[in-house]
Scaffold this motif. Structure first.
Motif, mmCIF file in Angstrom:
data_model
loop_
_atom_site.group_PDB
_atom_site.id
_atom_site.type_symbol
_atom_site.label_atom_id
_atom_site.label_comp_id
_atom_site.label_asym_id
_atom_site.label_seq_id
_atom_site.Cartn_x
_atom_site.Cartn_y
_atom_site.Cartn_z
ATOM 1 N N LEU A 195 82.591 82.775 34.310
ATOM 2 C CA LEU A 195 82.711 81.483 34.976
ATOM 3 C C LEU A 195 84.189 81.147 35.108
ATOM 4 O O LEU A 195 84.967 81.363 34.176
ATOM 5 N N ASP A 199 71.084 76.677 35.116
ATOM 6 C CA ASP A 199 70.583 77.391 36.297
ATOM 7 C C ASP A 199 70.078 78.777 35.922
ATOM 8 O O ASP A 199 69.018 79.211 36.383
ATOM 9 N N TRP A 249 80.050 74.341 34.135
ATOM 10 C CA TRP A 249 79.677 75.513 33.335
ATOM 11 C C TRP A 249 78.329 75.294 32.656
ATOM 12 O O TRP A 249 77.486 76.197 32.624
ATOM 13 N N ALA A 268 75.645 75.589 35.158
ATOM 14 C CA ALA A 268 75.408 77.006 35.461
ATOM 15 C C ALA A 268 74.559 77.655 34.373
ATOM 16 O O ALA A 268 73.713 78.521 34.645
#
Length: 247
Positions: free
Chosen positions: A234, A54, A48, A51
């Motif tokens: 997520l 990202d 997570w 992410a």
């Protein structure tokens, strides 16, 4: 005048007591916090946070304020992705910051890191000080989350980015029921076994259930002034990333 109250897990308490109680929870679990995150999420919290990076896409030279930054997970990731920059880790609980400073990454990045004890609702920084504001699994512990979002907006530079990673709600009722059974039955027991602290992890589970769902929190981000506000679920909505820009 009526005394203002807020929630502490499933309890209703006077607002002025919440920060002290939250400080007590995280002071109690600080030394086992990272281990418990791995156990509770089966290590998925690392994915997570990746992410989050990202979507954030850190750039060289950016200044990050990581609120409720605790042991530095987000700041370390940010600095590695950015290549060079600066991160300020702010947390209400000094023992969490102490644990962060002990990590190997902290020594390697010491010149790029500040560790500050402070309150998300009253940040000790001038207006327009940071390029990026992050808060990861922390805003649900703030007494007045809307005030924290307003402070985030204040300290961000024009063009700055807000990103919030927080536990949220699974939109499928059957899956939410199963997740609730896991959370309430196993996580406090693991807290007792690993951290010798059942009550703190009971609070953490309850605090997740009291936090607004994705759409409600998106409205709060927009109400604070952020534009292009969006979110991404997520792991089916167990966690959620919210993003907004100060334009």
């Amino acid at each position: 005048m009526d005394e203002k109250t807020t929630h502490f897990g499933f309890q209703e308490i006077p607002e002025e007591q919440k920060a002290t109680r939250v400080r007590g929870v995280f002071g109690s679990v600080a030394s086992k916090y990272d281990v418990m995150n791995d156990v509770m999420s089966l290590g998925i919290h690392r994915l997570w946070k990746d992410a989050m990076m990202d979507w954030l896409a850190p750039r060289p030279g950016q200044r990050l304020l990581d609120v409720a930054g605790g042991t530095g997970d987000i700041s370390f990731r940010f600095l590695k992705r950015a290549g060079h920059g600066h991160a300020t880790v702010l947390d209400l609980t000094e023992p969490m910051l102490v644990e962060g400073r002990k990590r190997a990454e902290a020594e390697k990045m010491a010149d790029s890191l500040d560790w500050i004890t402070g309150d998300a609702m009253k940040l000790p920084f001038p207006d327009a000080s940071f390029d990026v504001y992050t808060i990861s699994f922390g805003i649900r512990n703030v007494t007045r989350p809307q005030d924290a979002l307003a402070e985030a907006y204040r300290v961000l530079k024009p063009g700055g980015r807000l990103m919030v990673l927080e536990f949220s709600q699974i939109p499928t009722s059957g899956l939410q029921w199963a997740y609730d059974r896991y959370s309430f039955n196993l996580i406090p027991a693991m807290g007792q076994l690993i951290a010798n602290d059942r009550d703190s992890y009971q609070y953490l589970v309850e605090s997740i259930r009291r936090f607004p769902d994705q759409e409600t929190f998106l409205g709060m981000v927009r109400a604070a002034g952020f534009e292009q506000a969006k979110y991404r679920n997520l792991s089916l909505g167990i966690a959620c990333l919210h993003s907004g820009w100060k334009l």
